[in-house]
Scaffold this active site. Structure first.
Site, PDB file in Angstrom:
ATOM      1  N   HIS A 188      11.001 -10.224 112.523  1.00  0.00           N
ATOM      2  CA  HIS A 188      11.004 -11.407 113.387  1.00  0.00           C
ATOM      3  C   HIS A 188      10.717 -11.014 114.829  1.00  0.00           C
ATOM      4  O   HIS A 188      11.048  -9.910 115.273  1.00  0.00           O
ATOM      5  CB  HIS A 188      12.353 -12.119 113.310  1.00  0.00           C
ATOM      6  CG  HIS A 188      12.329 -13.501 113.892  1.00  0.00           C
ATOM      7  ND1 HIS A 188      11.748 -14.562 113.267  1.00  0.00           N
ATOM      8  CD2 HIS A 188      12.824 -13.979 115.074  1.00  0.00           C
ATOM      9  CE1 HIS A 188      11.869 -15.654 114.021  1.00  0.00           C
ATOM     10  NE2 HIS A 188      12.513 -15.317 115.124  1.00  0.00           N
TER      11      HIS A 188
ATOM     12  N   HIS B 245      11.568 -19.207 120.080  1.00  0.00           N
ATOM     13  CA  HIS B 245      11.000 -18.609 118.865  1.00  0.00           C
ATOM     14  C   HIS B 245      10.854 -19.658 117.769  1.00  0.00           C
ATOM     15  O   HIS B 245      11.382 -20.777 117.858  1.00  0.00           O
ATOM     16  CB  HIS B 245      11.865 -17.443 118.378  1.00  0.00           C
ATOM     17  CG  HIS B 245      13.202 -17.860 117.812  1.00  0.00           C
ATOM     18  ND1 HIS B 245      13.777 -17.238 116.727  1.00  0.00           N
ATOM     19  CD2 HIS B 245      14.074 -18.835 118.173  1.00  0.00           C
ATOM     20  CE1 HIS B 245      14.940 -17.801 116.454  1.00  0.00           C
ATOM     21  NE2 HIS B 245      15.145 -18.767 117.323  1.00  0.00           N
TER      22      HIS B 245
ATOM     23  N   CYS C 284       6.897 -16.970 113.349  1.00  0.00           N
ATOM     24  CA  CYS C 284       7.304 -16.306 114.594  1.00  0.00           C
ATOM     25  C   CYS C 284       6.163 -15.559 115.278  1.00  0.00           C
ATOM     26  O   CYS C 284       5.934 -15.717 116.479  1.00  0.00           O
ATOM     27  CB  CYS C 284       8.483 -15.372 114.316  1.00  0.00           C
ATOM     28  SG  CYS C 284       8.119 -13.982 113.212  1.00  0.00           S
TER      29      CYS C 284
END
Length: 314
Positions: free
Chosen positions: A276, A288, A227
């Site tokens: 994240h 993402h 990420c």
């Protein structure tokens, strides 16, 4: 983590096992495991960045050590040459020659030359002494930096082992459920057609071009991403240099935070726990790199399944 997996896979009601869960049920069961994996991967990324910095510090100091060693060697050679020259002046044409000069002016000039030679010798000796001290300091600094690099390498190895174990558990569960996505490392992704402008548009164009590529922990592209690696590379394409990890990116954006009700395309969205990060694409969506067994994708914020701690506008 072992306890979580044991509970997930434990049969209920004696010898008979539960029916194989559906993919939505599996995703619900995997949610906590994925959250744990996010944190483990970010710790790995942190250790990786720490090791890179320690290694770079050592290489810089070691380079300075090499250059300083060459300088000391040159000064040593200069001192040897000067010593030989002084010896020759003193024994062959030194004081005896000076005091026997018929012209007093020649005598004074000769004495001045000897004084100048002495001053040059003293200056050279001082330069050599200082350079040698610097050499010793550089050597000690390089040794310390190398020890730091070795220590962080061990830390990196430990975190990688934890991440590998976590990824193995995720992969096993997803493959058993037929939900593991390999992705296409060489895919061309999709075209961004949203409302972003300026550098945010370049960011989203880059991120969309990665759609379909596999999630890879520690991945910084071009064939796989995690990420924060995707976010860093996307914003780099937009002319903004971001740190590597989610924690660093969140800290970097301390003075750039924006309300979740005031999001604009290109803003960074951070999940609770800072495990994240994704990029707001507009229209209530985020692009993402999710987690192991998945691919870079666009998802509605409403279906993300995790709480956001906030947003940052680079």
């Amino acid at each position: 983590m072992g306890l979580v997996l044991a509970l997930l896979m434990l049969p209920v009601g004696g010898a008979s096992a539960d029916p194989k869960p559906t993919i939505p049920q599996a995703k619900a069961k995997l949610e906590k495991l994925n959250e744990q994996a996010d944190l483990v991967v970010e710790k790995y990324n942190q250790a990786s960045e720490k090791w890179k910095k320690a290694r770079k510090k050592y290489e810089t100091l070691n380079g300075e050590l090499t250059r300083q060693g060459e300088k000391v060697a040159g000064l040593r050679k200069e001192l040897v040459t000067m010593a030989v020259s002084t010896y020759q002046v003193g024994t062959v044409s030194g004081w005896e020659g000076l005091v026997n000069q018929a012209d007093p002016g020649d005598l004074l000039n000769g004495m001045a030359a000897v004084d100048q030679l002495s001053a040059s010798r003293a200056q050279a000796l001082n330069a050599f002494d200082e350079a040698t001290k610097t050499l010793r300091a550089n050597r000690d600094g390089a040794k310390k930096a190398l020890a730091e690099a070795d220590e962080t390498r061990d830390e990196l190895s430990d975190e990688k082992a934890k991440a590998d174990k976590m990824v193995k558990a995720q992969t096993k569960l997803l493959r058993e459920l037929g939900a593991y996505q390999v992705g296409n490392p060489n895919g061309s992704g999709a075209q961004y057609t949203g409302s972003a402008s300026g550098n945010a548009r370049a960011v989203l164009a880059f991120a969309y071009a990665q759609i379909g590529k596999p999630y890879q922990f520690g991945g910084t592209g071009p064939n796989g991403w995690d990420c924060s690696g995707l976010v860093q590379a996307a914003w780099n394409s937009g002319g903004v240099s971001l740190p590597r990890t989610t924690w660093e990116q969140w800290s970097w954006g301390a003075s750039r935070k924006v309300s979740m009700s005031d999001l604009q395309p290109g803003d960074l969205l951070f999940s609770e726990g800072l495990g994240h990060v994704g990029i707001y694409a507009g229209n209530g969506q985020m692009v993402h790199a999710p987690q192991t067994g998945d691919v870079v994708k666009v998802v509605p914020l409403s279906s993300y399944g995790r709480n956001f701690v906030g947003a940052v506008r680079p």
